[in-house]
Scaffold this active site. Structure first.
Site, PDB file in Angstrom:
ATOM      1  N   GLY A   1     -11.000  33.205  60.777  1.00  0.00           N
ATOM      2  CA  GLY A   1     -11.789  32.270  59.984  1.00  0.00           C
ATOM      3  C   GLY A   1     -13.184  32.802  59.794  1.00  0.00           C
ATOM      4  O   GLY A   1     -13.612  33.719  60.506  1.00  0.00           O
TER       5      GLY A   1
ATOM      6  N   CYS B   1      -8.673  37.416  65.608  1.00  0.00           N
ATOM      7  CA  CYS B   1     -10.032  37.526  65.076  1.00  0.00           C
ATOM      8  C   CYS B   1     -10.878  36.324  65.520  1.00  0.00           C
ATOM      9  O   CYS B   1     -11.173  36.201  66.696  1.00  0.00           O
ATOM     10  CB  CYS B   1      -9.964  37.689  63.561  1.00  0.00           C
ATOM     11  SG  CYS B   1     -11.504  38.303  62.893  1.00  0.00           S
ATOM     12  N   TYR B   2     -11.232  35.414  64.612  1.00  0.00           N
ATOM     13  CA  TYR B   2     -11.991  34.234  65.074  1.00  0.00           C
ATOM     14  C   TYR B   2     -11.215  33.510  66.171  1.00  0.00           C
ATOM     15  O   TYR B   2     -11.809  32.983  67.119  1.00  0.00           O
ATOM     16  CB  TYR B   2     -12.273  33.288  63.903  1.00  0.00           C
ATOM     17  CG  TYR B   2     -13.059  32.063  64.327  1.00  0.00           C
ATOM     18  CD1 TYR B   2     -14.429  32.128  64.545  1.00  0.00           C
ATOM     19  CD2 TYR B   2     -12.412  30.844  64.546  1.00  0.00           C
ATOM     20  CE1 TYR B   2     -15.145  31.013  64.968  1.00  0.00           C
ATOM     21  CE2 TYR B   2     -13.117  29.727  64.967  1.00  0.00           C
ATOM     22  CZ  TYR B   2     -14.491  29.823  65.176  1.00  0.00           C
ATOM     23  OH  TYR B   2     -15.189  28.725  65.595  1.00  0.00           O
TER      24      TYR B   2
ATOM     25  N   HIS C   1      -6.348  41.850  62.280  1.00  0.00           N
ATOM     26  CA  HIS C   1      -5.392  40.976  61.590  1.00  0.00           C
ATOM     27  C   HIS C   1      -4.012  41.634  61.517  1.00  0.00           C
ATOM     28  O   HIS C   1      -3.766  42.457  60.639  1.00  0.00           O
ATOM     29  CB  HIS C   1      -5.887  40.679  60.167  1.00  0.00           C
ATOM     30  CG  HIS C   1      -7.056  39.752  60.143  1.00  0.00           C
ATOM     31  ND1 HIS C   1      -6.915  38.394  60.125  1.00  0.00           N
ATOM     32  CD2 HIS C   1      -8.385  40.003  60.174  1.00  0.00           C
ATOM     33  CE1 HIS C   1      -8.110  37.829  60.124  1.00  0.00           C
ATOM     34  NE2 HIS C   1      -9.022  38.789  60.160  1.00  0.00           N
TER      35      HIS C   1
ATOM     36  N   GLU D   1      -1.355  40.369  60.455  1.00  0.00           N
ATOM     37  CA  GLU D   1      -0.527  39.815  59.377  1.00  0.00           C
ATOM     38  C   GLU D   1      -0.655  40.562  58.064  1.00  0.00           C
ATOM     39  O   GLU D   1       0.136  40.351  57.146  1.00  0.00           O
ATOM     40  CB  GLU D   1      -0.841  38.325  59.161  1.00  0.00           C
ATOM     41  CG  GLU D   1      -2.271  37.982  58.781  1.00  0.00           C
ATOM     42  CD  GLU D   1      -3.198  37.895  59.996  1.00  0.00           C
ATOM     43  OE1 GLU D   1      -2.809  38.355  61.088  1.00  0.00           O
ATOM     44  OE2 GLU D   1      -4.320  37.398  59.839  1.00  0.00           O
TER      45      GLU D   1
ATOM     46  N   ASP E   1      12.351  26.692  41.176  1.00  0.00           N
ATOM     47  CA  ASP E   1      12.147  25.634  42.167  1.00  0.00           C
ATOM     48  C   ASP E   1      12.902  24.357  41.803  1.00  0.00           C
ATOM     49  O   ASP E   1      13.634  23.802  42.621  1.00  0.00           O
ATOM     50  CB  ASP E   1      10.647  25.328  42.329  1.00  0.00           C
ATOM     51  CG  ASP E   1       9.849  26.582  42.590  1.00  0.00           C
ATOM     52  OD1 ASP E   1      10.459  27.560  43.050  1.00  0.00           O
ATOM     53  OD2 ASP E   1       8.636  26.593  42.328  1.00  0.00           O
TER      54      ASP E   1
ATOM     55  N   LYS F   1       8.235  30.580  48.391  1.00  0.00           N
ATOM     56  CA  LYS F   1       9.016  30.947  47.205  1.00  0.00           C
ATOM     57  C   LYS F   1      10.203  31.849  47.542  1.00  0.00           C
ATOM     58  O   LYS F   1      11.308  31.648  47.046  1.00  0.00           O
ATOM     59  CB  LYS F   1       8.092  31.667  46.220  1.00  0.00           C
ATOM     60  CG  LYS F   1       8.702  31.912  44.878  1.00  0.00           C
ATOM     61  CD  LYS F   1       8.323  30.800  43.955  1.00  0.00           C
ATOM     62  CE  LYS F   1       8.892  30.946  42.580  1.00  0.00           C
ATOM     63  NZ  LYS F   1       8.601  29.765  41.767  1.00  0.00           N
TER      64      LYS F   1
END
Ligand code: XMP
Length: 520
Positions: free
Chosen positions: A59, A86-87, A177, A179, A234, A376
């Site tokens: 963040g 991180c944060y 990070h 991710e 969708d 998705k």
């Protein structure tokens, strides 16, 4: 909060731009997770959610700021593994008795290399085979003293505490990070984390389908449901899923606004009515929509007219169904995630997006949203699970206002006809070259300008068009697709030869931001 019965991981969001990517990495590992903003996660929330593990996201804040975002104390007494990123790492150290310092001199943004330090750590299984690993850093403040119980397992030149852990308590904290793509072994780190937390990978689309069907039956009972079909993935997947759950209690309404692509209405109606035998109202309202759009050139006015008419028309046809109590919508998880706002201010409206918003209140309907928990790519997997044809499941997204926003300026039937033809040639080219599945979205926009050309011995004065093709994960950001010059040349030639009314083709190389995907 969802009520499905899978093992659950809680991601507490402190406002990082990439928090959604954490969820995607975990879902790829068949782990069910939800993202919730830190403001909402109280101890009572934690107890109700009953996570099997918790991740504290990154963040933009500093733990020194007034009112700095913090997790509830209960996170650290739940007895489940916690991973701070991180944060999230800084918060862990701050709360658990370590020290964080302002970043002067050690801010680190971008690529960095972490080397192993200390002993083996199950979180790092498969890491450091080549001595060091590339990671993505993005931090100003840094940890300068570890909380009691923590040890260092990896360091980088500017982050001595890049990877830390308190193995007794199953707390892990990293400064980078994992991710993002730029941390190539990041997915492995998440895999190790969920393995040590005891997740069994029970989040599969097969299991989800059966569970979703049960939940729809419980929610709807013997009532009737209506569903607006747009031709997009969708709403189609939602319709087929609901039909599988409740059969003919479902009626679909397909509103043909006159702004569909070539062959689209026939394709959608054919698929649902003929292949699935789903009761379907095909409302051809093109005269109405095109009539009201006549002479309008302002993008927001066009969007508002279409949105308003859509609600009226849908309502009119839905009444014909008689006594429907529920409206089905293909809402996805990214639409549901509440974003963390530190400023508290409203965000700017870039475009008034069109969907069937407003309908449930107006019609007094309750909502059925069976895709609310899915990304998705998971919707596509569910579509395949339900037996929808691959060509349909893999379709590029198509916006509610349709070709209206690909026809900047005034919309005329002549321009729409030209646009449809050009778009069909372009998509055919992309398919012939085997590129369709690499591209998030591709389409032609017809420009509100005519240009001079020469064909054979004659002068032409026809429309110019722009080709658009982008790669994206979720439509929020996008890059233009790097077609080869050969492809672009061949496509331009085909469009100009095959589509009367166009004599100039351009390729749009704008990314988003600063552009948007659609032209209006
Ligand atoms: P933009 O143009 O905002 O588009 O970068 C992002 C994604 O959203 C789609 N889009 C819409 N989808 N109703 C929709 O259902 C809309 O009003 C709408 N406007 C844009 C666009 O096609 C892209 O995938």
């Amino acid at each position: 909060m969802s009520t499905n019965s899978h093992d659950r991981l809680l991601i507490i969001d402190f406002g990082s731009q990439v928090t959604q990517l954490i969820a995607r990495r975990l879902r790829e590992l068949n782990v069910y997770c939800e993202i919730h903003p830190f403001q909402k996660v109280t101890d009572a929330f934690l107890a109700a959610f009953a996570p099997k593990a918790v991740i504290l996201s990154g963040g933009p804040a500093s733990v020194f700021a007034d009112g700095a975002p913090m997790p509830p104390a209960g996170v650290f007494t739940l007895g489940v593994p916690v991973l701070g990123i991180c944060y999230g790492q800084q918060v862990m150290m701050h709360v658990l008795g370590g020290k964080v310092e302002r970043g002067h001199g050690t801010a680190e943004f971008g690529r960095a290399y972490v080397t192993a330090k200390g002993g083996d750590l199950p979180l790092l299984e498969g890491w450091f085979a080549d001595g060091r690993e590339q990671v993505w850093m993005s931090h100003g403040d840094h940890v300068s003293r570890l909380a009691p119980g923590f040890e260092v397992y990896g360091t980088s030149p500017n982050a001595p505490f890049a990877i830390t852990a308190d193995t007794d308590r199953n707390f892990y904290a990293v400064q980078f990070h994992p991710e993002v793509h730029h941390t190539p072994k990041g997915a492995q780190l998440y895999e190790n984390f969920v393995a040590l937390a005891g997740f069994g990978g029970d989040w599969t689309m097969g299991a989800y389908k059966d569970e979703a069907i049960r939940r729809i039956r419980d929610q709807v009972g013997t009532s009737k449901v209506i569903c607006g079909l747009s031709g997009g993935v969708d709403s189609s997947v939602a319709a087929v899923l609901i039909h599988e759950a409740i059969g003919d209690q479902l009626t679909c309404v397909f509103v043909d606004t006159g702004l569909m692509r070539q062959g689209e209405a026939a394709e959608v109606v054919g698929m649902f009515r003929d292949n699935y035998n789903i009761p379907l109202i095909h409302a051809d309202e093109s005269e109405l929509f095109l009539g009201r759009l006549d002479g309008q050139s302002d993008p927001e006015t066009k969007r508002k007219i279409i949105g308003g008419l859509f609600i009226d028309v849908f309502q009119k046809h839905a009444h014909a169904v008689g006594g429907a109590e529920f409206l089905a919508q293909g809402t996805l998880y990214p639409d549901v995630i509440e974003s963390v706002s530190f400023s508290g201010g409203p965000s700017v409206t870039i475009k008034s997006h069109h969907n069937v918003g407003g309908l449930p209140e107006k019609m007094g309907l309750k909502l059925v949203e069976p895709l609310r928990e899915l990304f998705k790519d998971e919707v596509r997997a569910l579509g395949r699970e339900l037996g929808l044809p691959a060509s349909f499941v893999g379709r590029h997204p198509f916006p509610g206002p349709g070709l209206a926003i690909r026809c900047p300026g005034e919309i005329t039937r002549e321009k729409l006809a030209i646009l449809r033809q050009a778009d069909a040639v372009y998509i055919d080219q992309i398919r012939r070259h085997g590129l369709y599945d690499e591209i998030w979205q591709a389409f032609v926009a017809i420009l509100p300008v005519k240009t001079v050309g020469v064909m054979g011995d004659g002068r032409t004065y026809d429309y110019a068009c722009a080709l658009r093709a982008v790669t994206s994960v979720d439509g929020m950001t996008a890059d233009y697709y790097p077609f080869s010059h050969e492809f672009l040349g061949e496509t331009a030639t085909r469009i100009i030869n095959e589509v009367p009314g166009i004599n100039r083709v351009t390729y749009d190389v704008t990314s988003k931001p600063p552009g948007t995907i659609e032209w209006e």
